[in-house]
Write a protein that holds these residues in place. Structure first.
Motif, PDB file in Angstrom:
ATOM      1  N   LEU A  26       0.844  -1.200   0.000  1.00 35.99           N
ATOM      2  CA  LEU A  26       0.000   0.000   0.000  1.00 35.99           C
ATOM      3  C   LEU A  26       0.875   1.245   0.000  1.00 35.99           C
ATOM      4  N   GLU A  30      -2.911   5.610   1.115  1.00 33.11           N
ATOM      5  CA  GLU A  30      -3.890   4.524   1.237  1.00 33.11           C
ATOM      6  C   GLU A  30      -3.872   3.956   2.665  1.00 33.11           C
ATOM      7  N   ARG A  34      -7.124   3.846   5.221  1.00 32.86           N
ATOM      8  CA  ARG A  34      -7.606   2.577   5.773  1.00 32.86           C
ATOM      9  C   ARG A  34      -7.426   2.475   7.287  1.00 32.86           C
TER      10      ARG A  34
END
Length: 91
Positions: A26, A30, A34
């Protein structure tokens, strides 16, 4: 290749570790979305993980947009899977 004091497994650090364990590769933004960790906390956490050998990173995107992606090393995977608290009677 751990440098410096042991890493503190704060709730934010655990959230970052969990996201990188669930999906290696990732990019930082990101992980931020998350893990619900602010950018001002995220990048220092990622830097500490990488400096101490728990994560690795690489650049993607040629030439733009360039993004830095992160993955856990085997030591980082073991760290991410540590229980929150040691069982009673164990330090």
């Amino acid at each position: 290749m751990t440098a410096g004091p042991p890493i503190r497994l704060t709730p934010k650090t655990r959230a970052v570790l969990a996201e990188l364990l669930a999906e290696p590769g990732l990019h930082g933004y990101e992980v931020h979305k998350r893990a619900h960790v602010g950018l001002g906390s995220l990048y220092p956490i990622l830097g500490r993980l990488e400096t101490r050998g728990y994560a690795t990173s690489w650049w993607v995107g040629d030439p733009h947009p360039r993004r830095r992606c992160y993955a856990l090393t085997p030591a980082g995977e073991a760290l991410a899977q540590q229980p929150r608290h040691a069982p009673k009677g164990q330090a």
